[in-house]
Write a protein that holds these residues in place. Structure first.
Motif, PDB file in Angstrom:
ATOM      1  N   GLN A 211       0.836  -1.197   0.000  1.00 50.48           N
ATOM      2  CA  GLN A 211       0.000   0.000   0.000  1.00 50.48           C
ATOM      3  C   GLN A 211       0.873   1.250   0.000  1.00 50.48           C
ATOM      4  N   ALA A 212       0.439   2.272  -0.689  1.00 49.77           N
ATOM      5  CA  ALA A 212       1.143   3.556  -0.665  1.00 49.77           C
ATOM      6  C   ALA A 212       1.045   4.152   0.736  1.00 49.77           C
ATOM      7  N   GLU A 213       2.135   4.746   1.174  1.00 52.62           N
ATOM      8  CA  GLU A 213       2.153   5.399   2.478  1.00 52.62           C
ATOM      9  C   GLU A 213       1.390   6.724   2.379  1.00 52.62           C
ATOM     10  N   PRO A 214       0.845   7.210   3.498  1.00 54.79           N
ATOM     11  CA  PRO A 214       0.037   8.443   3.459  1.00 54.79           C
ATOM     12  C   PRO A 214       0.757   9.635   2.819  1.00 54.79           C
ATOM     13  N   TRP A 215       2.066   9.782   3.076  1.00 53.66           N
ATOM     14  CA  TRP A 215       2.790  10.912   2.486  1.00 53.66           C
ATOM     15  C   TRP A 215       2.867  10.793   0.964  1.00 53.66           C
ATOM     16  N   MET A 216       2.852   9.575   0.452  1.00 54.15           N
ATOM     17  CA  MET A 216       2.857   9.369  -1.000  1.00 54.15           C
ATOM     18  C   MET A 216       1.493   9.739  -1.597  1.00 54.15           C
ATOM     19  N   VAL A 217       0.453   9.313  -0.935  1.00 55.87           N
ATOM     20  CA  VAL A 217      -0.900   9.621  -1.394  1.00 55.87           C
ATOM     21  C   VAL A 217      -1.106  11.138  -1.390  1.00 55.87           C
ATOM     22  N   ALA A 218      -0.634  11.811  -0.336  1.00 53.80           N
ATOM     23  CA  ALA A 218      -0.795  13.265  -0.233  1.00 53.80           C
ATOM     24  C   ALA A 218      -0.068  13.997  -1.359  1.00 53.80           C
ATOM     25  N   ARG A 219       1.002  13.410  -1.865  1.00 56.51           N
ATOM     26  CA  ARG A 219       1.779  14.043  -2.950  1.00 56.51           C
ATOM     27  C   ARG A 219       1.324  13.576  -4.332  1.00 56.51           C
ATOM     28  N   ASN A 220       0.171  12.881  -4.424  1.00 55.56           N
ATOM     29  CA  ASN A 220      -0.370  12.454  -5.715  1.00 55.56           C
ATOM     30  C   ASN A 220       0.668  11.659  -6.512  1.00 55.56           C
ATOM     31  N   PHE A 221       1.088  10.548  -5.956  1.00 54.71           N
ATOM     32  CA  PHE A 221       2.180   9.790  -6.563  1.00 54.71           C
ATOM     33  C   PHE A 221       1.778   9.113  -7.871  1.00 54.71           C
ATOM     34  N   GLY A 222       2.785   8.892  -8.704  1.00 52.86           N
ATOM     35  CA  GLY A 222       2.621   8.158  -9.950  1.00 52.86           C
ATOM     36  C   GLY A 222       3.730   7.137 -10.069  1.00 52.86           C
ATOM     37  N   SER A 223       3.728   6.369 -11.135  1.00 55.88           N
ATOM     38  CA  SER A 223       4.773   5.353 -11.313  1.00 55.88           C
ATOM     39  C   SER A 223       6.043   6.009 -11.879  1.00 55.88           C
ATOM     40  N   LEU A 224       7.185   5.350 -11.673  1.00 54.11           N
ATOM     41  CA  LEU A 224       8.464   5.875 -12.159  1.00 54.11           C
ATOM     42  C   LEU A 224       8.435   6.148 -13.656  1.00 54.11           C
ATOM     43  N   SER A 225       7.727   5.316 -14.401  1.00 52.35           N
ATOM     44  CA  SER A 225       7.682   5.490 -15.860  1.00 52.35           C
ATOM     45  C   SER A 225       7.004   6.802 -16.274  1.00 52.35           C
ATOM     46  N   GLU A 226       6.215   7.395 -15.385  1.00 57.14           N
ATOM     47  CA  GLU A 226       5.532   8.653 -15.678  1.00 57.14           C
ATOM     48  C   GLU A 226       6.367   9.883 -15.341  1.00 57.14           C
ATOM     49  N   ALA A 227       7.516   9.712 -14.693  1.00 58.17           N
ATOM     50  CA  ALA A 227       8.308  10.842 -14.199  1.00 58.17           C
ATOM     51  C   ALA A 227       8.878  11.668 -15.351  1.00 58.17           C
ATOM     52  N   PRO A 228       8.734  12.995 -15.276  1.00 56.92           N
ATOM     53  CA  PRO A 228       9.298  13.873 -16.298  1.00 56.92           C
ATOM     54  C   PRO A 228      10.799  14.086 -16.052  1.00 56.92           C
ATOM     55  N   ALA A 229      11.635  13.527 -16.883  1.00 57.27           N
ATOM     56  CA  ALA A 229      13.086  13.504 -16.653  1.00 57.27           C
ATOM     57  C   ALA A 229      13.693  14.880 -16.409  1.00 57.27           C
ATOM     58  N   GLY A 230      13.173  15.926 -16.997  1.00 54.40           N
ATOM     59  CA  GLY A 230      13.765  17.250 -16.850  1.00 54.40           C
ATOM     60  C   GLY A 230      13.304  18.024 -15.634  1.00 54.40           C
ATOM     61  N   ASP A 231      12.406  17.459 -14.819  1.00 52.89           N
ATOM     62  CA  ASP A 231      11.844  18.191 -13.685  1.00 52.89           C
ATOM     63  C   ASP A 231      12.141  17.569 -12.326  1.00 52.89           C
ATOM     64  N   ILE A 232      13.108  16.672 -12.247  1.00 49.95           N
ATOM     65  CA  ILE A 232      13.373  15.975 -10.985  1.00 49.95           C
ATOM     66  C   ILE A 232      14.223  16.849 -10.065  1.00 49.95           C
ATOM     67  N   LEU A 233      13.686  17.108  -8.857  1.00 46.26           N
ATOM     68  CA  LEU A 233      14.373  17.927  -7.865  1.00 46.26           C
ATOM     69  C   LEU A 233      15.253  17.100  -6.943  1.00 46.26           C
ATOM     70  N   LYS A 234      14.810  15.885  -6.638  1.00 48.82           N
ATOM     71  CA  LYS A 234      15.609  15.005  -5.775  1.00 48.82           C
ATOM     72  C   LYS A 234      15.196  13.566  -5.997  1.00 48.82           C
ATOM     73  N   VAL A 235      16.094  12.673  -5.591  1.00 46.45           N
ATOM     74  CA  VAL A 235      15.869  11.237  -5.695  1.00 46.45           C
ATOM     75  C   VAL A 235      16.115  10.637  -4.320  1.00 46.45           C
TER      76      VAL A 235
END
Length: 184
Positions: A43-67
């Motif tokens: 299950q997604a943790e509450p902090w993930m749900v609050a941040r409207n999480f998506g899958s890694l494949s959806e991540a915009p490569a040019g907008d990543i602030l931290k990993v």
């Protein structure tokens, strides 16, 4: 008001994601969303749900602030990145967070943030006060005019003007300090 924002370059992001740690949980953060692949049945943790999480494949490569990485053997990978990409900011992968690593772009750390905030408010850094308990606080404690170490992490000791043994000591310390400021 946002004054500045640093993003990982596509080359740095590719280097960061080129790990060989099986079972690693990787979380990519943008300004308004996070991206993670959860193991099946997790299950997604509450902090993930609050941040409207998506899958890694959806991540915009040019907008990543931290990993963020979660893995019991992440310290070895952190060592490799420190050698190959010394300009990146790596925190964690040591006590008190031996299984967690955060990677941000060059200059994206709490020391830089404290400097920008003090400058924006017109406060000399010599008058800035910082409290910290882990390695991600080291740069902030280094630039603060007055540094309070909470806990006993050895790498923070050289920056601390005072050390509080426990987080629970912080409230009493702040009350005493505020009382002294009020009298002055």
């Amino acid at each position: 008001e946002l004054h500045t924002e640093a993003r990982l370059s596509p080359d740095d992001l590719n280097a960061v994601l080129a790990h060989e740690l099986s079972g690693t949980r990787v979380v990519l953060f943008t300004a308004d969303r996070l991206f993670v692949d959860l193991p099946e049945g997790t299950q997604a943790e509450p902090w993930m749900v609050a941040r409207n999480f998506g899958s890694l494949s959806e991540a915009p490569a040019g907008d990543i602030l931290k990993v963020g990485f979660y893995h019991p053997n992440i310290a070895g990978f952190a060592g490799q990145l420190r050698q190959s990409h010394p300009h990146l900011v790596l925190t964690g992968a040591q006590d008190p967070y031996p299984s967690f690593l955060t990677i941000t772009p060059e200059g994206a750390h709490k020391g830089a943030a404290l400097t920008l905030i003090a400058d924006a408010l017109g406060i000399p850094q010599s008058r800035a006060v910082a409290f910290g308990d882990s390695d991600n606080d080291e740069a902030m404690l280094e630039v603060a005019g007055y540094a309070v170490q909470v806990g006993q992490l050895p790498l923070l000791t050289r920056h601390a003007h005072i050390r509080l043994d426990h987080q629970t000591d912080l409230g009493a310390y702040l009350n005493t300090w505020a009382g002294g400021l009020e009298q002055a």
